[in-house]
Design a protein around this motif. Structure first.
Motif, PDB file in Angstrom:
ATOM      1  N   LYS A 194       6.218  -7.177  -0.604  1.00 49.90           N
ATOM      2  CA  LYS A 194       7.137  -8.308  -0.717  1.00 49.90           C
ATOM      3  C   LYS A 194       7.494  -8.762   0.688  1.00 49.90           C
ATOM      4  O   LYS A 194       7.751  -7.949   1.576  1.00 49.90           O
ATOM      5  CB  LYS A 194       8.401  -7.918  -1.468  1.00 49.90           C
ATOM      6  CG  LYS A 194       8.159  -7.726  -2.933  1.00 49.90           C
ATOM      7  CD  LYS A 194       9.434  -7.704  -3.704  1.00 49.90           C
ATOM      8  CE  LYS A 194       9.059  -7.574  -5.172  1.00 49.90           C
ATOM      9  NZ  LYS A 194      10.100  -7.987  -6.045  1.00 49.90           N
ATOM     10  N   HIS A 195       7.498 -10.076   0.871  1.00 48.07           N
ATOM     11  CA  HIS A 195       7.867 -10.650   2.165  1.00 48.07           C
ATOM     12  C   HIS A 195       8.518 -12.003   1.902  1.00 48.07           C
ATOM     13  O   HIS A 195       7.981 -12.820   1.159  1.00 48.07           O
ATOM     14  CB  HIS A 195       6.635 -10.828   3.055  1.00 48.07           C
ATOM     15  CG  HIS A 195       6.950 -11.453   4.369  1.00 48.07           C
ATOM     16  ND1 HIS A 195       7.647 -10.782   5.341  1.00 48.07           N
ATOM     17  CD2 HIS A 195       6.688 -12.677   4.864  1.00 48.07           C
ATOM     18  CE1 HIS A 195       7.791 -11.567   6.380  1.00 48.07           C
ATOM     19  NE2 HIS A 195       7.216 -12.733   6.117  1.00 48.07           N
ATOM     20  N   GLY A 196       9.674 -12.198   2.477  1.00 51.09           N
ATOM     21  CA  GLY A 196      10.376 -13.457   2.296  1.00 51.09           C
ATOM     22  C   GLY A 196      10.717 -13.752   0.854  1.00 51.09           C
ATOM     23  O   GLY A 196      10.725 -14.909   0.440  1.00 51.09           O
ATOM     24  N   GLY A 197      10.970 -12.713   0.083  1.00 50.28           N
ATOM     25  CA  GLY A 197      11.330 -12.885  -1.314  1.00 50.28           C
ATOM     26  C   GLY A 197      10.161 -13.166  -2.239  1.00 50.28           C
ATOM     27  O   GLY A 197      10.351 -13.415  -3.420  1.00 50.28           O
ATOM     28  N   GLN A 198       8.935 -13.130  -1.714  1.00 52.87           N
ATOM     29  CA  GLN A 198       7.755 -13.369  -2.523  1.00 52.87           C
ATOM     30  C   GLN A 198       6.893 -12.120  -2.589  1.00 52.87           C
ATOM     31  O   GLN A 198       6.848 -11.337  -1.646  1.00 52.87           O
ATOM     32  CB  GLN A 198       6.921 -14.504  -1.956  1.00 52.87           C
ATOM     33  CG  GLN A 198       7.592 -15.850  -2.021  1.00 52.87           C
ATOM     34  CD  GLN A 198       6.669 -16.938  -1.513  1.00 52.87           C
ATOM     35  OE1 GLN A 198       5.857 -16.704  -0.634  1.00 52.87           O
ATOM     36  NE2 GLN A 198       6.797 -18.125  -2.090  1.00 52.87           N
TER      37      GLN A 198
END
Length: 77
Positions: A60-64
Motif C-alpha cells: 500500500k502506498h498513498g492509500g492505494q
C-alpha cells in the motif's frame, strides 16, 4: 489494483501465462490466479503452469493498493 513490474522481470516464453495472471490479480481474483501467500513471509506466488510461478508482493502506498511483480520462478518444485 495497480500492477508494478520489477524492471528486470524476465517473462520470455511465458508472456501469455503472465498476462493472464496479471489480469486476474488486477481484478483481485487471487483464487483464479491460484495465488497463495508463502508461509512466514510477505510474498505471494501465482501458478503460471505446472512448473512456473510468479512471485509478487502486495503493498500500500498513498492509500492505494499495488501489486509488485518481482520474479518468474522457473521449474519450481
Amino acid at each position: 489494483m495497480e500492477i508494478l513490474r520489477y524492471s528486470d522481470l524476465d517473462v520470455r516464453g511465458l508472456e501469455a501465462q503472465v498476462n493472464r495472471a496479471v489480469a486476474l490479480l488486477r481484478d483481485g481474483d487471487f483464487r483464479a490466479a491460484d495465488a497463495r501467500k508463502m508461509a512466514g513471509s510477505a510474498f505471494y506466488r501465482a501458478r503460471l503452469n505446472d512448473k512456473d510461478r510468479l512471485l509478487f508482493r502486495c503493498v500500500k502506498h498513498g492509500g492505494q493498493s499495488h501489486i509488485v511483480l518481482l520474479e518468474v520462478i522457473r521449474n519450481h518444485t
